[in-house]
Design a protein around this motif. Structure first.
Motif, mmCIF file in Angstrom:
data_model
loop_
_atom_site.group_PDB
_atom_site.id
_atom_site.type_symbol
_atom_site.label_atom_id
_atom_site.label_comp_id
_atom_site.label_asym_id
_atom_site.label_seq_id
_atom_site.Cartn_x
_atom_site.Cartn_y
_atom_site.Cartn_z
ATOM 1 N N GLU A 24 -9.775 24.650 53.978
ATOM 2 C CA GLU A 24 -10.752 24.558 55.071
ATOM 3 C C GLU A 24 -10.630 25.739 56.029
ATOM 4 O O GLU A 24 -11.557 26.017 56.789
ATOM 5 C CB GLU A 24 -10.553 23.256 55.850
ATOM 6 C CG GLU A 24 -10.840 21.995 55.039
ATOM 7 C CD GLU A 24 -10.584 20.732 55.843
ATOM 8 O OE1 GLU A 24 -10.322 20.859 57.072
ATOM 9 O OE2 GLU A 24 -10.635 19.641 55.265
ATOM 10 N N PHE A 25 -9.488 26.423 56.006
ATOM 11 C CA PHE A 25 -9.236 27.494 56.977
ATOM 12 C C PHE A 25 -9.476 28.892 56.415
ATOM 13 O O PHE A 25 -9.699 29.828 57.178
ATOM 14 C CB PHE A 25 -7.800 27.406 57.501
ATOM 15 C CG PHE A 25 -7.459 26.096 58.139
ATOM 16 C CD1 PHE A 25 -8.150 25.662 59.259
ATOM 17 C CD2 PHE A 25 -6.472 25.280 57.608
ATOM 18 C CE1 PHE A 25 -7.849 24.444 59.850
ATOM 19 C CE2 PHE A 25 -6.156 24.064 58.187
ATOM 20 C CZ PHE A 25 -6.847 23.640 59.317
ATOM 21 N N PHE A 26 -9.387 29.063 55.084
ATOM 22 C CA PHE A 26 -9.462 30.393 54.487
ATOM 23 C C PHE A 26 -10.714 30.542 53.627
ATOM 24 O O PHE A 26 -11.101 29.615 52.914
ATOM 25 C CB PHE A 26 -8.212 30.675 53.647
ATOM 26 C CG PHE A 26 -6.946 30.698 54.448
ATOM 27 C CD1 PHE A 26 -6.589 31.833 55.161
ATOM 28 C CD2 PHE A 26 -6.126 29.578 54.522
ATOM 29 C CE1 PHE A 26 -5.429 31.859 55.911
ATOM 30 C CE2 PHE A 26 -4.964 29.588 55.272
ATOM 31 C CZ PHE A 26 -4.611 30.731 55.982
ATOM 32 N N ILE A 34 -0.431 31.894 60.753
ATOM 33 C CA ILE A 34 -1.206 31.947 59.512
ATOM 34 C C ILE A 34 -0.481 31.200 58.383
ATOM 35 O O ILE A 34 -1.103 30.538 57.546
ATOM 36 C CB ILE A 34 -1.527 33.419 59.141
ATOM 37 C CG1 ILE A 34 -2.875 33.516 58.453
ATOM 38 C CG2 ILE A 34 -0.471 34.065 58.312
ATOM 39 C CD1 ILE A 34 -4.042 33.420 59.378
ATOM 40 N N PHE A 35 0.862 31.276 58.368
ATOM 41 C CA PHE A 35 1.648 30.513 57.383
ATOM 42 C C PHE A 35 1.522 29.016 57.645
ATOM 43 O O PHE A 35 1.476 28.213 56.707
ATOM 44 C CB PHE A 35 3.119 30.929 57.435
ATOM 45 C CG PHE A 35 3.482 32.033 56.483
ATOM 46 C CD1 PHE A 35 4.160 31.779 55.313
ATOM 47 C CD2 PHE A 35 3.144 33.349 56.769
ATOM 48 C CE1 PHE A 35 4.502 32.801 54.432
ATOM 49 C CE2 PHE A 35 3.476 34.381 55.904
ATOM 50 C CZ PHE A 35 4.154 34.107 54.725
ATOM 51 N N ASP A 36 1.502 28.641 58.916
ATOM 52 C CA ASP A 36 1.352 27.224 59.259
ATOM 53 C C ASP A 36 -0.001 26.702 58.774
ATOM 54 O O ASP A 36 -0.086 25.579 58.259
ATOM 55 C CB ASP A 36 1.486 27.046 60.773
ATOM 56 C CG ASP A 36 1.476 25.579 61.177
ATOM 57 O OD1 ASP A 36 2.366 24.834 60.714
ATOM 58 O OD2 ASP A 36 0.584 25.178 61.936
ATOM 59 N N LYS A 37 -1.037 27.496 58.914
ATOM 60 C CA LYS A 37 -2.362 27.110 58.398
ATOM 61 C C LYS A 37 -2.307 26.941 56.875
ATOM 62 O O LYS A 37 -2.883 26.013 56.319
ATOM 63 C CB LYS A 37 -3.404 28.173 58.758
ATOM 64 C CG LYS A 37 -3.788 28.233 60.221
ATOM 65 C CD LYS A 37 -4.549 26.998 60.642
ATOM 66 C CE LYS A 37 -5.051 27.109 62.079
ATOM 67 N NZ LYS A 37 -5.514 25.796 62.586
ATOM 68 N N LYS A 38 -1.612 27.865 56.215
ATOM 69 C CA LYS A 38 -1.536 27.825 54.748
ATOM 70 C C LYS A 38 -0.742 26.615 54.267
ATOM 71 O O LYS A 38 -1.008 26.076 53.187
ATOM 72 C CB LYS A 38 -0.896 29.119 54.233
ATOM 73 C CG LYS A 38 -0.884 29.258 52.712
ATOM 74 C CD LYS A 38 -2.281 29.327 52.127
ATOM 75 C CE LYS A 38 -2.253 29.531 50.619
ATOM 76 N NZ LYS A 38 -3.596 29.455 50.025
ATOM 77 N N SER A 39 0.247 26.180 55.058
ATOM 78 C CA SER A 39 1.071 25.038 54.652
ATOM 79 C C SER A 39 0.348 23.710 54.825
ATOM 80 O O SER A 39 0.802 22.678 54.334
ATOM 81 C CB SER A 39 2.379 25.017 55.454
ATOM 82 O OG SER A 39 2.127 24.725 56.816
ATOM 83 N N ASN A 40 -0.791 23.750 55.513
ATOM 84 C CA ASN A 40 -1.581 22.534 55.738
ATOM 85 C C ASN A 40 -2.173 22.025 54.424
ATOM 86 O O ASN A 40 -2.597 22.810 53.579
ATOM 87 C CB ASN A 40 -2.707 22.847 56.745
ATOM 88 C CG ASN A 40 -3.369 21.600 57.276
ATOM 89 O OD1 ASN A 40 -4.012 20.866 56.547
ATOM 90 N ND2 ASN A 40 -3.211 21.389 58.571
#
Length: 691
Positions: free
Chosen positions: A424-426, A413-419
């Protein structure tokens, strides 16, 4: 020294087949394995059963002494492992006895035909005989004998004597059930029962197939026990054993999984490339080991390589085709073979090792921020730095209560946030923080309820990542609600009763606390801290005490405080008494005994605990209630102020008059259980008061 010792690979079967005894000499330390260690042994054996690639489970080197002409051994190093394995065998023996009684009852009421009963009974009894060969010699002597001090040996003998006849009598005291040997045995008994239940949960409760599946589960577990192996180093005398022990401990630690992975990587590099890439590796390992190499940081490093694979073999990362193997879940037992396969794929696909190493290093920085709860590093992955402290507190709590399996999902989830395109994910700007908070609540619920079971947590987290990645592929955005619904759906063995969480919390607050255990201290401190900080600015029930609500957060400097102290004074005995001063003096002996009973029963209940700064804790110690009250009132926290230290106006009135007794503790215990249940419930659940 080479002529005075020999080494042999030994299995549990070797011990069972022999008639040797393994005695722990008096100078050895007491049996002291912590829960983290014996639960890990159990979980590793369960994994070895389900993983067909694991042919043995190596537990290290055991150092023994056997003098010339003697047949028995003295244990120099290895008591903890050998005794724990013996306790696990004893727990399996008990589980088999329970199964035999169960099928006997089913046969007596006609639900299990004679042939099925007789055949399975005979098989189970054969397995029990195999276990007895491991635990006892043919003469009925115990093979593996713990150290005598602190009741270790007597408690161990008592457990065996309760199962079958031995040649030794136990001198175990009445309170032996509270000591470590018995606690480990009880844990194994419950865990084996839980494992058998898990293996048969798809069968109807009253079907014969359910009992057959339970029998098969225990048989399979015994087969897993036979995979345990170790190297036995036997010295001819104490001098040689000491030299050997010092040599083993001074030549550095044995190669870890991380060392082996490093060697694999270096083997793929030229001499020129090694120097450059070794710097990347050192940076990666330093991220994981923090400033110093402690046992915890080494565990974090080991977990990272597993979690890295489990997360990025699932996600649409640039290295998915290289990282992904035929194995779905990386574990301690198969991690080396997984990375061997990854290195082969790198070569086959002409991908530079350096590129994968950089990818590992980049993701280790995220993992470092999570497991060490660095506010500044967490801010690097968030667009709203205001919330970095709150996110760090959530991550810190998960680490402190040791639900480390959740770190894989946090890494995802942190990796998604660092994108760069994290929006687009949240679903909303708050979704990331809400999801991290949800995983904190999930972690606390797991500790409180025992669900899901430890050996299913890693798979649950990976299934959750699969689910989230599937939603992202469909252009659906992640939210707290979406993940909460998935968690509830996945935890199939969670009892459906809405009272389950409250009941577990009530039970926890009433009987959980063994405050000599560091894990228990950490847990109670964390949940009370989170509950207090959740209630900031809440207005007191009785007005006029704090005009603007509770304003003070509880931080790292706060420690657990016993309101009724751990050592009773005469002033406290009066406080616990129902009599006034004159009648207390007349009945002093009787009231002293009464106070002791109250103290023994209620000391460690949650209702008798609060949090104050360490300096204040030392200051008030076992002082009287009035002095403690003055100190508590210095801190405008929800937990420490009089109106919330107790629940209800009548109870509060007693407290304000200098009373603190079992009625008040019980009332506050129930109050805190209800508050915790409301705080940690999922949105779809109702708290007891809302029904």
């Amino acid at each position: 020294m080479g002529q005075n010792f020999n080494s042999t690979e030994v299995s549990t079967g070797s011990i069972a087949d022999g008639e040797n005894q393994y005695k722990t000499p008096p100078y050895q330390r007491k049996y002291s394995w912590r829960k983290a260690e014996y639960t890990k042994l159990f979980d590793d054996i369960v994994e070895s059963i389900t993983n067909s690639e694991v042919s043995y489970y190596y537990i290290g080197t055991i150092l023994l002494v056997r003098k010339s002409g003697e047949v028995n051994y003295e244990i120099v190093d290895g008591q903890q492992r050998l005794v724990t394995i013996s306790l696990l065998y004893a727990a399996i023996y008990k589980s088999i006895s329970d199964l035999i009684n169960k099928i006997k009852k089913l046969n007596e009421i006609g639900r299990l035909e004679d042939s099925l009963f007789g055949g399975n009974k005979a098989i189970l009894q054969d397995r029990q005989n195999d276990i007895k060969k491991f635990l006892l010699t043919n003469q009925g002597d115990i093979k593996i004998i713990p150290q005598e001090q602190f009741g270790n040996k007597d408690d161990f003998i008592k457990i065996l004597n309760d199962l079958f006849t031995t040649s030794i009598k136990s001198r175990a005291k009445k309170n032996h059930g509270n000591r470590i040997i018995c606690k480990v045995f009880d844990y194994f008994c419950k865990s084996i029962e839980g494992y058998a239940e898990d293996c048969s949960k798809n069968e109807h409760k009253k079907s014969n197939m359910k009992i057959i599946k339970e029998i098969d589960a225990v048989k399979n577990f015994l087969a897993g026990m036979k995979k345990i192996s170790f190297v036995s180093l036997v010295a001819a005398d104490y001098q040689n054993s000491y030299q050997l022990f010092e040599t083993l401990n001074n030549r550095g630690k044995p190669l870890s999984a991380i060392d082996l992975i490093k060697n694999m990587i270096c083997a793929e590099l030229t001499d020129k490339e090694i120097k450059k890439n070794y710097q990347i590796w050192e940076g990666l390992v330093n991220d994981l080991l923090k400033e110093n190499s402690t046992s915890t940081s080494e565990i974090n490093a080991d977990r990272y390589f597993r979690d890295f694979y489990n997360v990025f073999s699932v996600t649409n990362s640039i290295y998915k085709n290289v990282i992904s193997t035929n194995k779905k879940l990386a574990s301690k037992l198969n991690m080396i073979s997984i990375y061997e396969e990854i290195m082969k794929k790198l070569s086959q696909k002409n991908v530079k090792v350096e590129n994968l190493l950089k990818f590992l290093k980049k993701k280790s920085e995220i993992y470092n921020a999570i497991v060490y709860s660095h506010e500044s590093k967490i801010a690097d992955y968030m667009k709203n730095p205001k919330n970095k402290l709150r996110i760090a507190e959530y991550c810190s709590m998960i680490q402190n209560i040791k639900v480390v399996a959740v770190n894989a999902f946090l890494l995802y989830i942190f990796d998604k946030k660092s994108n760069e395109n994290s929006n687009e994910f949240f679903e909303t700007e708050k979704s990331f923080e809400e999801i991290v908070e949800l995983m904190t609540k999930f972690s606390v619920r797991r500790i409180v309820t025992g669900f899901p079971r430890t050996n299913t947590l890693d798979k649950l987290m990976i299934d959750l990542i699969f689910f989230c990645e599937g939603e992202c592929d469909k252009k659906r955005k992640l939210s707290k609600k979406l993940i909460e619904e998935k968690l509830i759906k996945e935890i199939k063995d969670l009892p459906k009763s809405e009272d389950f969480l409250f009941g577990s919390l009530k039970s926890l607050t009433e009987s959980f606390f063994n405050l000599n255990a560091e894990d228990s201290k950490n847990f109670i401190k964390e949940v009370l801290t989170q509950l207090n900080n959740h209630n900031l600015n809440k207005i007191p029930k009785i007005s006029g005490k704090i005009e603007h609500g509770f304003q003070e957060k509880i931080g790292h400097g706060f420690v657990i405080e016993h309101i009724m102290p751990q050592e009773l004074t005469n002033e406290w005995r009066k406080s616990l008494s129902d009599f006034d001063d004159s009648r207390f003096k007349e009945n002093q002996a009787q009231e002293k005994e009464k106070a002791k009973k109250i103290h023994d029963q209620w000391l460690h209940r949650m209702g008798n605990l609060t949090l104050i700064p360490a300096s204040s804790n030392l200051k008030v110690s076992n002082k009287g209630l009035s002095i403690k009250q003055q100190e508590y009132r210095k801190y405008k926290t929800w937990l420490n102020y009089a109106d919330c230290l107790v629940d209800g106006e009548k109870i509060s009135a007693q407290y304000s008059k200098g009373k603190w007794n079992s009625i008040i503790i019980e009332s506050r215990t129930k109050f805190l259980a209800e508050e915790l249940a409301k705080f940690y419930q999922f949105k779809s659940e109702k708290s007891p008061k809302e029904k």
